[in-house]
Design a protein around this motif. Structure first.
Motif, PDB file in Angstrom:
ATOM      1  N   TYR A  34     -15.996  -5.077  23.463  1.00  0.00           N
ATOM      2  CA  TYR A  34     -16.248  -6.203  24.355  1.00  0.00           C
ATOM      3  C   TYR A  34     -17.626  -6.016  24.966  1.00  0.00           C
ATOM      4  CZ  TYR A  34     -15.277 -10.236  27.214  1.00  0.00           C
ATOM      5  OH  TYR A  34     -15.319 -11.504  27.759  1.00  0.00           O
ATOM      6  N   LEU A  35     -18.598  -6.644  24.359  1.00  0.00           N
ATOM      7  CA  LEU A  35     -19.976  -6.610  24.842  1.00  0.00           C
ATOM      8  C   LEU A  35     -20.429  -8.045  25.054  1.00  0.00           C
ATOM      9  CD1 LEU A  35     -21.465  -3.886  22.456  1.00  0.00           C
ATOM     10  CD2 LEU A  35     -20.563  -3.576  24.766  1.00  0.00           C
ATOM     11  N   ASP A  36     -20.688  -8.401  26.306  1.00  0.00           N
ATOM     12  CA  ASP A  36     -21.033  -9.777  26.644  1.00  0.00           C
ATOM     13  C   ASP A  36     -22.549  -9.933  26.784  1.00  0.00           C
ATOM     14  OD1 ASP A  36     -21.412  -8.311  28.912  1.00  0.00           O
ATOM     15  OD2 ASP A  36     -20.284  -9.632  30.245  1.00  0.00           O
ATOM     16  N   ASP A  37     -22.967 -11.082  27.304  1.00  0.00           N
ATOM     17  CA  ASP A  37     -24.407 -11.375  27.407  1.00  0.00           C
ATOM     18  C   ASP A  37     -25.141 -10.368  28.294  1.00  0.00           C
ATOM     19  OD1 ASP A  37     -24.048 -13.530  25.767  1.00  0.00           O
ATOM     20  OD2 ASP A  37     -24.061 -15.032  27.370  1.00  0.00           O
ATOM     21  N   GLN A  38     -24.475  -9.897  29.361  1.00  0.00           N
ATOM     22  CA  GLN A  38     -25.121  -8.932  30.248  1.00  0.00           C
ATOM     23  C   GLN A  38     -25.416  -7.621  29.516  1.00  0.00           C
ATOM     24  OE1 GLN A  38     -25.389  -8.444  34.237  1.00  0.00           O
ATOM     25  NE2 GLN A  38     -26.391 -10.295  33.534  1.00  0.00           N
ATOM     26  N   THR A  39     -24.480  -7.172  28.694  1.00  0.00           N
ATOM     27  CA  THR A  39     -24.706  -5.932  27.964  1.00  0.00           C
ATOM     28  C   THR A  39     -25.813  -6.106  26.929  1.00  0.00           C
ATOM     29  OG1 THR A  39     -22.949  -6.442  26.366  1.00  0.00           O
ATOM     30  CG2 THR A  39     -22.334  -5.156  28.290  1.00  0.00           C
ATOM     31  N   ILE A  40     -25.850  -7.256  26.295  1.00  0.00           N
ATOM     32  CA  ILE A  40     -26.900  -7.512  25.297  1.00  0.00           C
ATOM     33  C   ILE A  40     -28.271  -7.566  25.967  1.00  0.00           C
ATOM     34  CG2 ILE A  40     -27.735  -9.114  23.551  1.00  0.00           C
ATOM     35  CD1 ILE A  40     -25.156  -7.552  22.834  1.00  0.00           C
ATOM     36  N   GLU A  41     -28.319  -8.109  27.187  1.00  0.00           N
ATOM     37  CA  GLU A  41     -29.588  -8.126  27.925  1.00  0.00           C
ATOM     38  C   GLU A  41     -30.039  -6.700  28.238  1.00  0.00           C
ATOM     39  OE1 GLU A  41     -32.981  -9.034  30.157  1.00  0.00           O
ATOM     40  OE2 GLU A  41     -31.868 -10.129  28.612  1.00  0.00           O
ATOM     41  N   GLY A  42     -29.092  -5.843  28.615  1.00  0.00           N
ATOM     42  CA  GLY A  42     -29.437  -4.445  28.857  1.00  0.00           C
ATOM     43  C   GLY A  42     -29.960  -3.774  27.605  1.00  0.00           C
ATOM     44  N   ALA A  43     -29.334  -4.049  26.479  1.00  0.00           N
ATOM     45  CA  ALA A  43     -29.794  -3.487  25.208  1.00  0.00           C
ATOM     46  C   ALA A  43     -31.208  -3.964  24.896  1.00  0.00           C
ATOM     47  CB  ALA A  43     -28.833  -3.880  24.090  1.00  0.00           C
ATOM     48  N   ALA A  75     -20.882  -0.115  27.945  1.00  0.00           N
ATOM     49  CA  ALA A  75     -21.050  -1.471  28.467  1.00  0.00           C
ATOM     50  C   ALA A  75     -21.488  -1.450  29.928  1.00  0.00           C
ATOM     51  CB  ALA A  75     -19.755  -2.259  28.315  1.00  0.00           C
ATOM     52  N   ALA A  76     -20.863  -0.589  30.734  1.00  0.00           N
ATOM     53  CA  ALA A  76     -21.235  -0.498  32.150  1.00  0.00           C
ATOM     54  C   ALA A  76     -22.679  -0.058  32.309  1.00  0.00           C
ATOM     55  CB  ALA A  76     -20.303   0.474  32.872  1.00  0.00           C
ATOM     56  N   ALA A  77     -23.088   0.904  31.494  1.00  0.00           N
ATOM     57  CA  ALA A  77     -24.466   1.398  31.559  1.00  0.00           C
ATOM     58  C   ALA A  77     -25.456   0.302  31.192  1.00  0.00           C
ATOM     59  CB  ALA A  77     -24.637   2.595  30.629  1.00  0.00           C
ATOM     60  N   LEU A  78     -25.154  -0.467  30.167  1.00  0.00           N
ATOM     61  CA  LEU A  78     -26.056  -1.544  29.744  1.00  0.00           C
ATOM     62  C   LEU A  78     -26.149  -2.634  30.810  1.00  0.00           C
ATOM     63  CD1 LEU A  78     -25.065  -1.848  25.973  1.00  0.00           C
ATOM     64  CD2 LEU A  78     -27.238  -0.994  26.888  1.00  0.00           C
ATOM     65  N   VAL A  79     -25.035  -2.911  31.477  1.00  0.00           N
ATOM     66  CA  VAL A  79     -25.062  -3.905  32.561  1.00  0.00           C
ATOM     67  C   VAL A  79     -25.954  -3.419  33.701  1.00  0.00           C
ATOM     68  CG1 VAL A  79     -23.680  -5.010  34.368  1.00  0.00           C
ATOM     69  CG2 VAL A  79     -22.855  -4.958  32.013  1.00  0.00           C
ATOM     70  N   ARG A  80     -25.864  -2.140  34.029  1.00  0.00           N
ATOM     71  CA  ARG A  80     -26.726  -1.601  35.091  1.00  0.00           C
ATOM     72  C   ARG A  80     -28.195  -1.736  34.713  1.00  0.00           C
ATOM     73  NH1 ARG A  80     -22.260   2.116  35.610  1.00  0.00           N
ATOM     74  NH2 ARG A  80     -21.359   1.921  37.718  1.00  0.00           N
ATOM     75  N   VAL A  81     -28.510  -1.494  33.462  1.00  0.00           N
ATOM     76  CA  VAL A  81     -29.893  -1.640  33.006  1.00  0.00           C
ATOM     77  C   VAL A  81     -30.332  -3.099  33.099  1.00  0.00           C
ATOM     78  CG1 VAL A  81     -31.368  -1.530  30.958  1.00  0.00           C
ATOM     79  CG2 VAL A  81     -29.887   0.400  31.530  1.00  0.00           C
ATOM     80  N   ALA A  82     -29.422  -4.013  32.738  1.00  0.00           N
ATOM     81  CA  ALA A  82     -29.754  -5.438  32.810  1.00  0.00           C
ATOM     82  C   ALA A  82     -30.064  -5.870  34.233  1.00  0.00           C
ATOM     83  CB  ALA A  82     -28.602  -6.272  32.240  1.00  0.00           C
ATOM     84  N   LEU A  89     -34.501   1.140  36.422  1.00  0.00           N
ATOM     85  CA  LEU A  89     -33.669   2.034  35.610  1.00  0.00           C
ATOM     86  C   LEU A  89     -34.041   1.916  34.150  1.00  0.00           C
ATOM     87  CD1 LEU A  89     -31.267   3.956  35.179  1.00  0.00           C
ATOM     88  CD2 LEU A  89     -29.768   1.940  35.180  1.00  0.00           C
ATOM     89  N   ALA A  90     -34.251   0.688  33.701  1.00  0.00           N
ATOM     90  CA  ALA A  90     -34.646   0.483  32.300  1.00  0.00           C
ATOM     91  C   ALA A  90     -35.981   1.162  32.003  1.00  0.00           C
ATOM     92  CB  ALA A  90     -34.731  -1.022  32.015  1.00  0.00           C
ATOM     93  N   ASP A  91     -36.926   0.998  32.910  1.00  0.00           N
ATOM     94  CA  ASP A  91     -38.241   1.617  32.703  1.00  0.00           C
ATOM     95  C   ASP A  91     -38.143   3.140  32.690  1.00  0.00           C
ATOM     96  OD1 ASP A  91     -39.354  -0.905  32.665  1.00  0.00           O
ATOM     97  OD2 ASP A  91     -40.056  -0.845  34.743  1.00  0.00           O
TER      98      ASP A  91
END
Length: 209
Positions: free
Chosen positions: A157-166, A191-198, A203-205
């Motif tokens: 279950y990977l939604d738009d928020q996770t894809i934005e983080g990726a 998924a939680a980690a990718l949402v935090r990055v989004a 954090l992403a940088d």
């Protein structure tokens, strides 16, 4: 890429449920607690505040739908206030009461009945979740992202928020390629980690170096 994913999981891979103090299991009480958290995270308010408010509600005793109703409206308002969930405290206290009544009335207090009713179909699960007061598309996504830790049929279950983080990390934006980067058991944390990055460009940088 393997190194980046390991760093991502190490730095940001704690699930939101774990952060809220929910020991998530496929049992009625923790599933209700997850629904409560998803409700609070659905509002236009910082995730940290919503998590703190969830912890306060649980500490006050609102760990099951019956106990949430037993708190009473004012006690729910007070718990939300202690978590600094002040902009939406009164309306949210009302919604949590109505949500609890629906969990009791429609599912006998046990959200494990929900997947049985929808045939373990992720799309129908998402739609059923949105019947609860305060749970819209965002809240349904939050619940499903976290619930995949104990409901294996939801994976991935990977939604738009996770894809934005990726995307921010330069990871694949195709779901099939993305899920191949971690073991299936780690998908909720991933998924939680990718949402935090989004939600956190710094954090992403930092992760990209």
């Amino acid at each position: 890429m393997d190194s980046l994913v390991k760093d991502l999981l190490r730095e940001a891979g704690r699930t939101y449920a774990a952060e809220a103090g929910i020991a998530l299991k496929n049992q009625p009480a923790p599933l209700f607690q997850l629904l409560t958290m998803a409700n609070l995270l659905s509002a236009r308010i910082g995730a940290g505040v919503a998590i703190a408010a969830t912890r306060e509600l649980l500490a006050a005793g609102g760990t099951t739908p019956r106990k949430m109703l037993g708190l009473g409206w004012q006690e729910r308002v007070d718990a939300l206030g202690r978590g600094h969930y002040v902009r939406y405290d009164e309306s949210t206290a009302t919604r949590l009461g109505k949500m609890s009544e629906l969990v009791l009335g429609e599912y006998g207090g046990d959200l494990r009945e929900l997947p049985r009713r929808v045939g373990h179909d992720p799309g129908r699960t998402r739609a059923a979740l949105q019947e609860f007061p305060g749970i819209g598309p965002t809240g349904a996504d939050i619940f499903c992202r976290e619930a995949q830790a104990v409901w294996s049929w939801l994976r991935p279950y990977l939604d738009d928020q996770t894809i934005e983080g990726a995307r921010r990390l330069g990871l694949p934006e195709d779901v099939k390629r993305l899920v191949d980067l971690v073991p299936e058991r780690d998908l909720a944390q991933f998924a939680a980690a990718l949402v935090r990055v989004a939600r956190d460009r710094k954090l992403a940088d930092a992760l990209r170096g």
